[in-house]
Scaffold this active site. Sequence first.
Site, PDB file in Angstrom:
ATOM      1  N   GLY A 199       3.260   3.524   9.277  1.00 28.85           N
ATOM      2  CA  GLY A 199       3.829   3.715  10.617  1.00 28.85           C
ATOM      3  C   GLY A 199       5.342   3.826  10.559  1.00 28.85           C
TER       4      GLY A 199
ATOM      5  NE  ARG B  22      -1.163   4.649   9.688  1.00 29.34           N
ATOM      6  CZ  ARG B  22      -0.350   3.618   9.872  1.00 29.34           C
ATOM      7  NH1 ARG B  22       0.066   2.892   8.852  1.00 29.34           N
ATOM      8  NH2 ARG B  22       0.045   3.273  11.075  1.00 29.34           N
TER       9      ARG B  22
ATOM     10  CG  ASP C 219       1.056  -5.421   3.610  1.00 29.37           C
ATOM     11  OD1 ASP C 219       0.669  -4.450   4.290  1.00 29.37           O
ATOM     12  OD2 ASP C 219       0.741  -6.608   3.860  1.00 29.37           O
TER      13      ASP C 219
ATOM     14  CB  SER D  10       3.988   1.767   1.890  1.00 24.38           C
ATOM     15  OG  SER D  10       3.548   2.331   3.102  1.00 24.38           O
TER      16      SER D  10
ATOM     17  CB  THR E  95       6.027  -2.651   9.172  1.00 24.24           C
ATOM     18  OG1 THR E  95       5.107  -2.942  10.237  1.00 24.24           O
ATOM     19  CG2 THR E  95       6.310  -3.941   8.418  1.00 24.24           C
ATOM     20  CB  ILE E  96       7.386  -2.313  14.683  1.00 24.63           C
ATOM     21  CG1 ILE E  96       5.900  -1.967  14.854  1.00 24.63           C
ATOM     22  CG2 ILE E  96       8.250  -1.072  14.742  1.00 24.63           C
ATOM     23  CD1 ILE E  96       5.521  -1.518  16.259  1.00 24.63           C
ATOM     24  CG  ASP E  97       2.911  -4.181  12.637  1.00 20.04           C
ATOM     25  OD1 ASP E  97       3.213  -3.810  13.786  1.00 20.04           O
ATOM     26  OD2 ASP E  97       2.094  -3.568  11.925  1.00 20.04           O
TER      27      ASP E  97
ATOM     28  CG  ASP F 232       2.373  -6.766   8.972  1.00 11.01           C
ATOM     29  OD1 ASP F 232       3.376  -6.146   8.555  1.00 11.01           O
ATOM     30  OD2 ASP F 232       1.280  -6.209   9.164  1.00 11.01           O
TER      31      ASP F 232
ATOM     32  NE  ARG G 112      -1.582  -5.378  41.948  1.00 13.43           N
ATOM     33  CZ  ARG G 112      -1.255  -4.101  42.129  1.00 13.43           C
ATOM     34  NH1 ARG G 112      -0.321  -3.539  41.380  1.00 13.43           N
ATOM     35  NH2 ARG G 112      -1.860  -3.382  43.040  1.00 13.43           N
TER      36      ARG G 112
ATOM     37  NE  ARG H  19      -1.292  -2.403  10.249  1.00 14.05           N
ATOM     38  CZ  ARG H  19      -1.327  -1.428   9.370  1.00 14.05           C
ATOM     39  NH1 ARG H  19      -2.397  -1.247   8.625  1.00 14.05           N
ATOM     40  NH2 ARG H  19      -0.320  -0.629   9.206  1.00 14.05           N
TER      41      ARG H  19
ATOM     42  NE  ARG I 128      -3.777  -2.783  39.525  1.00 14.10           N
ATOM     43  CZ  ARG I 128      -4.563  -3.245  40.488  1.00 14.10           C
ATOM     44  NH1 ARG I 128      -5.438  -4.212  40.233  1.00 14.10           N
ATOM     45  NH2 ARG I 128      -4.482  -2.756  41.706  1.00 14.10           N
TER      46      ARG I 128
ATOM     47  CD  GLN J 120       4.658  -2.402  21.731  1.00 17.32           C
ATOM     48  OE1 GLN J 120       4.648  -3.577  21.445  1.00 17.32           O
ATOM     49  NE2 GLN J 120       3.549  -1.704  21.888  1.00 17.32           N
TER      50      GLN J 120
HETATM   51  P1  ADP Z   1       1.741   0.140   5.816  1.00 20.38           P
HETATM   52  O1  ADP Z   1       2.462   0.650   4.622  1.00 20.38           O
HETATM   53  O2  ADP Z   1       2.578   0.136   7.043  1.00 20.38           O
HETATM   54  O3  ADP Z   1       1.044  -1.187   5.547  1.00 20.38           O
HETATM   55  P2  ADP Z   1      -0.816   1.479   5.544  1.00 20.38           P
HETATM   56  O4  ADP Z   1      -1.587   0.245   5.242  1.00 20.38           O
HETATM   57  O5  ADP Z   1      -1.446   2.501   6.442  1.00 20.38           O
HETATM   58  O6  ADP Z   1       0.598   1.176   6.208  1.00 20.38           O
HETATM   59  O7  ADP Z   1      -0.461   2.158   4.156  1.00 20.38           O
HETATM   60  C1  ADP Z   1       0.330   3.323   4.118  1.00 20.38           C
HETATM   61  C2  ADP Z   1      -0.115   4.187   2.973  1.00 20.38           C
HETATM   62  O8  ADP Z   1       0.043   3.469   1.729  1.00 20.38           O
HETATM   63  C3  ADP Z   1      -1.589   4.554   2.990  1.00 20.38           C
HETATM   64  O9  ADP Z   1      -1.875   5.641   3.840  1.00 20.38           O
HETATM   65  C4  ADP Z   1      -1.800   4.925   1.527  1.00 20.38           C
HETATM   66  O10 ADP Z   1      -1.253   6.199   1.246  1.00 20.38           O
HETATM   67  C5  ADP Z   1      -0.941   3.877   0.809  1.00 20.38           C
HETATM   68  N1  ADP Z   1      -1.791   2.742   0.421  1.00 20.38           N
HETATM   69  C6  ADP Z   1      -2.328   1.799   1.222  1.00 20.38           C
HETATM   70  N2  ADP Z   1      -3.104   0.944   0.524  1.00 20.38           N
HETATM   71  C7  ADP Z   1      -3.061   1.357  -0.758  1.00 20.38           C
HETATM   72  C8  ADP Z   1      -3.659   0.902  -1.994  1.00 20.38           C
HETATM   73  N3  ADP Z   1      -4.466  -0.137  -2.026  1.00 20.38           N
HETATM   74  N4  ADP Z   1      -3.370   1.583  -3.115  1.00 20.38           N
HETATM   75  C9  ADP Z   1      -2.542   2.656  -3.103  1.00 20.38           C
HETATM   76  N5  ADP Z   1      -1.974   3.137  -1.991  1.00 20.38           N
HETATM   77  C10 ADP Z   1      -2.204   2.513  -0.837  1.00 20.38           C
HETATM   78  O1  F6P Z   2       2.137  -0.908  11.615  1.00 29.96           O
HETATM   79  C1  F6P Z   2       2.730  -0.424  12.795  1.00 29.96           C
HETATM   80  C2  F6P Z   2       1.665  -0.130  13.830  1.00 29.96           C
HETATM   81  O2  F6P Z   2       2.280   0.406  14.987  1.00 29.96           O
HETATM   82  C3  F6P Z   2       0.774  -1.319  14.195  1.00 29.96           C
HETATM   83  O3  F6P Z   2       1.423  -2.178  15.107  1.00 29.96           O
HETATM   84  C4  F6P Z   2      -0.428  -0.605  14.733  1.00 29.96           C
HETATM   85  O4  F6P Z   2      -1.598  -1.407  14.574  1.00 29.96           O
HETATM   86  C5  F6P Z   2      -0.526   0.607  13.859  1.00 29.96           C
HETATM   87  O5  F6P Z   2       0.762   0.844  13.327  1.00 29.96           O
HETATM   88  C6  F6P Z   2      -0.987   1.860  14.564  1.00 29.96           C
HETATM   89  O6  F6P Z   2      -1.105   2.859  13.619  1.00 29.96           O
HETATM   90  P1  F6P Z   2      -1.308   4.410  13.934  1.00 29.96           P
HETATM   91  O7  F6P Z   2       0.055   5.000  14.041  1.00 29.96           O
HETATM   92  O8  F6P Z   2      -2.038   4.931  12.744  1.00 29.96           O
HETATM   93  O9  F6P Z   2      -2.078   4.509  15.217  1.00 29.96           O
END
Ligand code: ADP
Ligand code: F6P
Length: 331
Positions: free
Chosen positions: A15, A76, A107, A109, A129-131, A133, A166, A175, A248, A256
């Site tokens: 993201g 992704r 993580d 990535s 990441t905005i999360d 996490d 309300r 996430r 609501r 965000q």
């Molecule tokens: P973030 O990096 O924000 O956690 P993702 O979990 O979607 O977001 O991972 C981003 C990209 O990193 C994935 O689309 C993929 O290309 C790569 N990736 C994720 N998990 C793995 C893994 N276990 N091994 C290798 N590449 C990975």
């Molecule tokens: O990791 C950032 C984030 O915006 C999360 O907060 C959310 O769960 C996810 O990405 C949404 O991902 P996508 O852009 O694939 O809908």
Amino acid sequence: MAGKVKTIGVLTSGGDAPGMNAAIRAVVRKSLNNGVNIKGIKKGYMGLLNEEIMDMNAISVSDTIQRGGTVLGTARCPEFKEEEVQEEAAKICRKHGIDGLVVIGGDGSYRGAQALSKHGINTIGIPGTIDLDISCTDYTIGFDTAVNTAMQAIDKVRDTSSSHERCSIIEVMGRNAGYIALWCGVANGAEDILLPEKYDFNEQVLVNNIIANRKIGKTHHLIINAEGIGHSTSMARRIEAATGIETRATILGYMQRGGSPTCKDRYYASIMGAYAADILFEGKTNRCVCYQNGKFMDMDIDEALAMTKTIDPYQFEVSRLLSRNEYTDKK
Ligand code: ADP
Ligand code: F6P
């Protein structure tokens, strides 16, 4: 061994997050200052596999620091989890002379970066990441902007919620993590804050709280709900039926993730970008840049990915305490 890496590639993955451009800019300019060539890879690992690779110079990143999103684009790429795809990506890096790679992302990535390091490409991760996490760091690029954007939006929802008397359920991103919900819950003075790490799905507690607050004259009731819990619309229907108070749901969503980064995101991302360029130049690999206890540092990606992160119990306790309107008199 300084000077081992001759050409660095930089990509953003997963993201997008506000501040990623500041990190890219710093990687580019610090690498050039170190006498290292720099290439931008478009659209994350997907773009690497498609060889969407371009030479960058200091001007390539001019007029970008104030922009949201990522000028390199992101994607992704699920197939990057496969060993043979990772091997192919390492070959593509070598074909383009890229012997060092900076990966800005979460993580997931980092796991891609870890794999490329095993295939002989020196890699460094930067937490984007905005999360918030990523366990090894107290700061991730984009969180500060995201919580400020969400906080301002929630203040606006509060105005209309109060005017109409309300209850409002506002769902924020994150996430499976509750950090955006926790920070906004406290900063917006929410009556209830629901975190995936803590919520027990007992809606009766919420219903009782709403009724009690209405009795003491509160005209609004804000519930901040985290994406990891979700189902805000059906929750609103059930709460309205149980309380008789109009309820609501507002799902803030991708707003965000966009927008111009805050000063903190621009500054921290700049330092992290420069730091990544420097440790690649020193010959380090399979490391990630972190911010811990007021200091920028780096650590092994394997170690970083083995760590876990939990909501700080004291901060959680304070968030609950400040949401209440009645306190036991301890005098
Ligand atoms: P973030 O990096 O924000 O956690 P993702 O979990 O979607 O977001 O991972 C981003 C990209 O990193 C994935 O689309 C993929 O290309 C790569 N990736 C994720 N998990 C793995 C893994 N276990 N091994 C290798 N590449 C990975
Ligand atoms: O990791 C950032 C984030 O915006 C999360 O907060 C959310 O769960 C996810 O990405 C949404 O991902 P996508 O852009 O694939 O809908």
